[in-house]
Scaffold this motif. Structure first.
Motif, PDB file in Angstrom:
ATOM      1  N   ILE A   3      28.439 -43.001   9.203  1.00 28.21           N
ATOM      2  CA  ILE A   3      29.889 -43.201   9.135  1.00 28.21           C
ATOM      3  C   ILE A   3      30.297 -44.414   9.962  1.00 28.21           C
ATOM      4  O   ILE A   3      31.079 -45.253   9.506  1.00 28.21           O
ATOM      5  CB  ILE A   3      30.638 -41.935   9.578  1.00 28.21           C
ATOM      6  N   GLY A   4      29.780 -44.526  11.165  1.00 37.55           N
ATOM      7  CA  GLY A   4      30.107 -45.668  12.009  1.00 37.55           C
ATOM      8  C   GLY A   4      29.675 -46.981  11.389  1.00 37.55           C
ATOM      9  O   GLY A   4      30.440 -47.957  11.364  1.00 37.55           O
ATOM     10  N   PHE A   5      28.468 -47.013  10.858  1.00 39.46           N
ATOM     11  CA  PHE A   5      27.976 -48.236  10.222  1.00 39.46           C
ATOM     12  C   PHE A   5      28.800 -48.555   8.982  1.00 39.46           C
ATOM     13  O   PHE A   5      29.166 -49.714   8.740  1.00 39.46           O
ATOM     14  CB  PHE A   5      26.492 -48.084   9.869  1.00 39.46           C
ATOM     15  N   GLY A   6      29.129 -47.528   8.206  1.00 40.69           N
ATOM     16  CA  GLY A   6      29.936 -47.731   7.006  1.00 40.69           C
ATOM     17  C   GLY A   6      31.321 -48.274   7.323  1.00 40.69           C
ATOM     18  O   GLY A   6      31.835 -49.153   6.622  1.00 40.69           O
ATOM     19  N   ILE A   7      31.940 -47.766   8.373  1.00 41.79           N
ATOM     20  CA  ILE A   7      33.261 -48.265   8.775  1.00 41.79           C
ATOM     21  C   ILE A   7      33.161 -49.721   9.202  1.00 41.79           C
ATOM     22  O   ILE A   7      34.002 -50.547   8.851  1.00 41.79           O
ATOM     23  CB  ILE A   7      33.853 -47.392   9.900  1.00 41.79           C
ATOM     24  N   LEU A   8      32.123 -50.050   9.956  1.00 44.68           N
ATOM     25  CA  LEU A   8      31.968 -51.431  10.420  1.00 44.68           C
ATOM     26  C   LEU A   8      31.784 -52.413   9.263  1.00 44.68           C
ATOM     27  O   LEU A   8      32.388 -53.495   9.257  1.00 44.68           O
ATOM     28  CB  LEU A   8      30.788 -51.549  11.378  1.00 44.68           C
ATOM     29  N   ILE A   9      30.974 -52.068   8.289  1.00 43.34           N
ATOM     30  CA  ILE A   9      30.746 -53.017   7.199  1.00 43.34           C
ATOM     31  C   ILE A   9      31.869 -53.003   6.169  1.00 43.34           C
ATOM     32  O   ILE A   9      32.047 -53.975   5.450  1.00 43.34           O
ATOM     33  CB  ILE A   9      29.371 -52.805   6.520  1.00 43.34           C
ATOM     34  N   THR A  10      32.626 -51.919   6.106  1.00 40.77           N
ATOM     35  CA  THR A  10      33.734 -51.848   5.156  1.00 40.77           C
ATOM     36  C   THR A  10      34.968 -52.575   5.660  1.00 40.77           C
ATOM     37  O   THR A  10      35.624 -53.286   4.906  1.00 40.77           O
ATOM     38  CB  THR A  10      34.085 -50.376   4.856  1.00 40.77           C
ATOM     39  N   ASP A  12      35.489 -55.108   7.886  1.00 33.18           N
ATOM     40  CA  ASP A  12      35.196 -56.288   8.690  1.00 33.18           C
ATOM     41  C   ASP A  12      35.744 -57.572   8.079  1.00 33.18           C
ATOM     42  O   ASP A  12      35.469 -58.654   8.558  1.00 33.18           O
ATOM     43  CB  ASP A  12      33.694 -56.421   8.917  1.00 33.18           C
ATOM     44  N   GLN A  13      36.512 -57.467   7.017  1.00 32.22           N
ATOM     45  CA  GLN A  13      37.082 -58.633   6.358  1.00 32.22           C
ATOM     46  C   GLN A  13      38.600 -58.502   6.315  1.00 32.22           C
ATOM     47  O   GLN A  13      39.121 -57.408   6.103  1.00 32.22           O
ATOM     48  CB  GLN A  13      36.575 -58.727   4.907  1.00 32.22           C
ATOM     49  N   PRO A  14      39.323 -59.602   6.534  1.00 29.13           N
ATOM     50  CA  PRO A  14      40.775 -59.543   6.378  1.00 29.13           C
ATOM     51  C   PRO A  14      41.118 -59.128   4.947  1.00 29.13           C
ATOM     52  O   PRO A  14      40.353 -59.423   4.043  1.00 29.13           O
ATOM     53  CB  PRO A  14      41.237 -60.961   6.670  1.00 29.13           C
ATOM     54  N   PRO A  15      42.135 -58.427   4.665  1.00 28.99           N
ATOM     55  CA  PRO A  15      43.285 -58.082   5.487  1.00 28.99           C
ATOM     56  C   PRO A  15      43.092 -56.814   6.316  1.00 28.99           C
ATOM     57  O   PRO A  15      43.971 -56.437   7.061  1.00 28.99           O
ATOM     58  CB  PRO A  15      44.389 -57.870   4.450  1.00 28.99           C
ATOM     59  N   VAL A  16      41.961 -56.145   6.179  1.00 34.89           N
ATOM     60  CA  VAL A  16      41.735 -54.912   6.937  1.00 34.89           C
ATOM     61  C   VAL A  16      40.555 -55.135   7.868  1.00 34.89           C
ATOM     62  O   VAL A  16      39.478 -54.604   7.668  1.00 34.89           O
ATOM     63  CB  VAL A  16      41.476 -53.716   5.996  1.00 34.89           C
ATOM     64  N   ASP A  17      40.748 -55.891   8.909  1.00 36.85           N
ATOM     65  CA  ASP A  17      39.705 -56.167   9.888  1.00 36.85           C
ATOM     66  C   ASP A  17      39.952 -55.292  11.110  1.00 36.85           C
ATOM     67  O   ASP A  17      40.747 -55.618  11.978  1.00 36.85           O
ATOM     68  CB  ASP A  17      39.717 -57.645  10.274  1.00 36.85           C
ATOM     69  N   TRP A  18      39.275 -54.151  11.151  1.00 38.58           N
ATOM     70  CA  TRP A  18      39.503 -53.156  12.207  1.00 38.58           C
ATOM     71  C   TRP A  18      38.466 -53.239  13.323  1.00 38.58           C
ATOM     72  O   TRP A  18      38.453 -52.389  14.203  1.00 38.58           O
ATOM     73  CB  TRP A  18      39.458 -51.756  11.625  1.00 38.58           C
ATOM     74  N   ARG A  19      37.591 -54.206  13.303  1.00 42.36           N
ATOM     75  CA  ARG A  19      36.509 -54.223  14.288  1.00 42.36           C
ATOM     76  C   ARG A  19      36.995 -54.223  15.721  1.00 42.36           C
ATOM     77  O   ARG A  19      36.343 -53.665  16.591  1.00 42.36           O
ATOM     78  CB  ARG A  19      35.607 -55.430  14.047  1.00 42.36           C
ATOM     79  N   LEU A  23      41.826 -48.056  17.429  1.00 42.20           N
ATOM     80  CA  LEU A  23      41.838 -46.848  16.594  1.00 42.20           C
ATOM     81  C   LEU A  23      40.511 -46.608  15.883  1.00 42.20           C
ATOM     82  O   LEU A  23      40.335 -45.577  15.238  1.00 42.20           O
ATOM     83  CB  LEU A  23      42.959 -46.940  15.552  1.00 42.20           C
ATOM     84  N   LEU A  24      39.592 -47.528  15.998  1.00 39.35           N
ATOM     85  CA  LEU A  24      38.332 -47.431  15.277  1.00 39.35           C
ATOM     86  C   LEU A  24      37.529 -46.185  15.668  1.00 39.35           C
ATOM     87  O   LEU A  24      37.033 -45.460  14.800  1.00 39.35           O
ATOM     88  CB  LEU A  24      37.503 -48.692  15.520  1.00 39.35           C
ATOM     89  N   VAL A  25      37.413 -45.910  16.957  1.00 38.53           N
ATOM     90  CA  VAL A  25      36.654 -44.737  17.417  1.00 38.53           C
ATOM     91  C   VAL A  25      37.333 -43.433  16.984  1.00 38.53           C
ATOM     92  O   VAL A  25      36.660 -42.553  16.434  1.00 38.53           O
ATOM     93  CB  VAL A  25      36.420 -44.797  18.946  1.00 38.53           C
ATOM     94  N   PRO A  26      38.651 -43.263  17.187  1.00 38.58           N
ATOM     95  CA  PRO A  26      39.281 -42.021  16.706  1.00 38.58           C
ATOM     96  C   PRO A  26      39.170 -41.826  15.193  1.00 38.58           C
ATOM     97  O   PRO A  26      39.012 -40.699  14.721  1.00 38.58           O
ATOM     98  CB  PRO A  26      40.741 -42.166  17.134  1.00 38.58           C
ATOM     99  N   ILE A  27      39.240 -42.914  14.439  1.00 43.66           N
ATOM    100  CA  ILE A  27      39.092 -42.792  12.989  1.00 43.66           C
ATOM    101  C   ILE A  27      37.679 -42.327  12.640  1.00 43.66           C
ATOM    102  O   ILE A  27      37.499 -41.437  11.799  1.00 43.66           O
ATOM    103  CB  ILE A  27      39.428 -44.129  12.292  1.00 43.66           C
ATOM    104  N   GLY A  28      36.686 -42.888  13.284  1.00 39.41           N
ATOM    105  CA  GLY A  28      35.310 -42.462  13.049  1.00 39.41           C
ATOM    106  C   GLY A  28      35.087 -41.010  13.435  1.00 39.41           C
ATOM    107  O   GLY A  28      34.437 -40.259  12.705  1.00 39.41           O
TER     108      GLY A  28
END
Length: 168
Positions: A3-10, A12-19, A23-28
């Motif tokens: 899940i963590g790896f999937g969130i990072l690669i999903t 990581d590009q604008p317009p949704v760059d959450w890296r 909120l990244l950890v709570p979402i994961g």
């Protein structure tokens, strides 16, 4: 971890760059805990007699009012228990969090792992102290949930809205 790896690669590009988002950890952690919440709440929701909703509609209750008066009383306690279980799972979540956390917003399991990865008795003692705090917090959550689960329910069938009952 997946899940963590999937969130990072999903994301990581604008317009949704959450890296860099805090909120990244709570979402994961939420994504890890959601299946457990669904597993607790779904059987209760499926067990609600659909005739109660039909009766409420016959009495003039809107779908929102019927949900509030029928479904919500049935799922309130399972939702509280599921939220507590999700909190306990999130406290100890390591896999996804190891990919998503950054310096400054590490969770306790990540800090424990980092401290145990270094040499030195003081660092090891700090890791053991944090592990003890984590274990106590988890036990407290489980005990509170257990005590909340033992409370008797006030009614198995909720009372319909007074306004619907007075309607001719």
């Amino acid at each position: 971890m997946t899940i963590g790896f999937g969130i990072l690669i999903t994301f990581d590009q604008p317009p949704v760059d959450w890296r860099a988002s805090p909120l990244l950890v709570p979402i994961g952690q939420a994504l890890v805990a959601v299946p457990f919440v669904v597993r607790i709440v779904l059987p209760v929701t499926r067990g609600i007699d659909r005739h109660l909703h039909e009766a409420a509609a016959t009495l003039g209750a809107s779908p929102v009012a019927a949900w509030r008066e029928i479904t919500l009383p049935h799922i309130r306690r399972p939702m509280v228990l599921a939220a507590g279980l999700a909190a306990a799972i999130s406290l100890g979540e390591f896999g996804a969090t190891s990919f998503l956390s950054r310096r400054g917003n590490e969770t306790m399991p990540i800090v424990i792992e980092r401290l145990l990865g270094r040499t030195g008795a003081v660092l090891q003692a700090q890791a053991y102290a944090l592990a003890t705090i984590l274990a106590v917090a988890t036990v407290l959550i489980v005990v509170v949930l257990d005590l909340a689960g033992d409370r008797p329910r006030s009614a198995d069938v909720p009372v319909m809205m007074e306004a619907s009952a007075r309607r001719p």
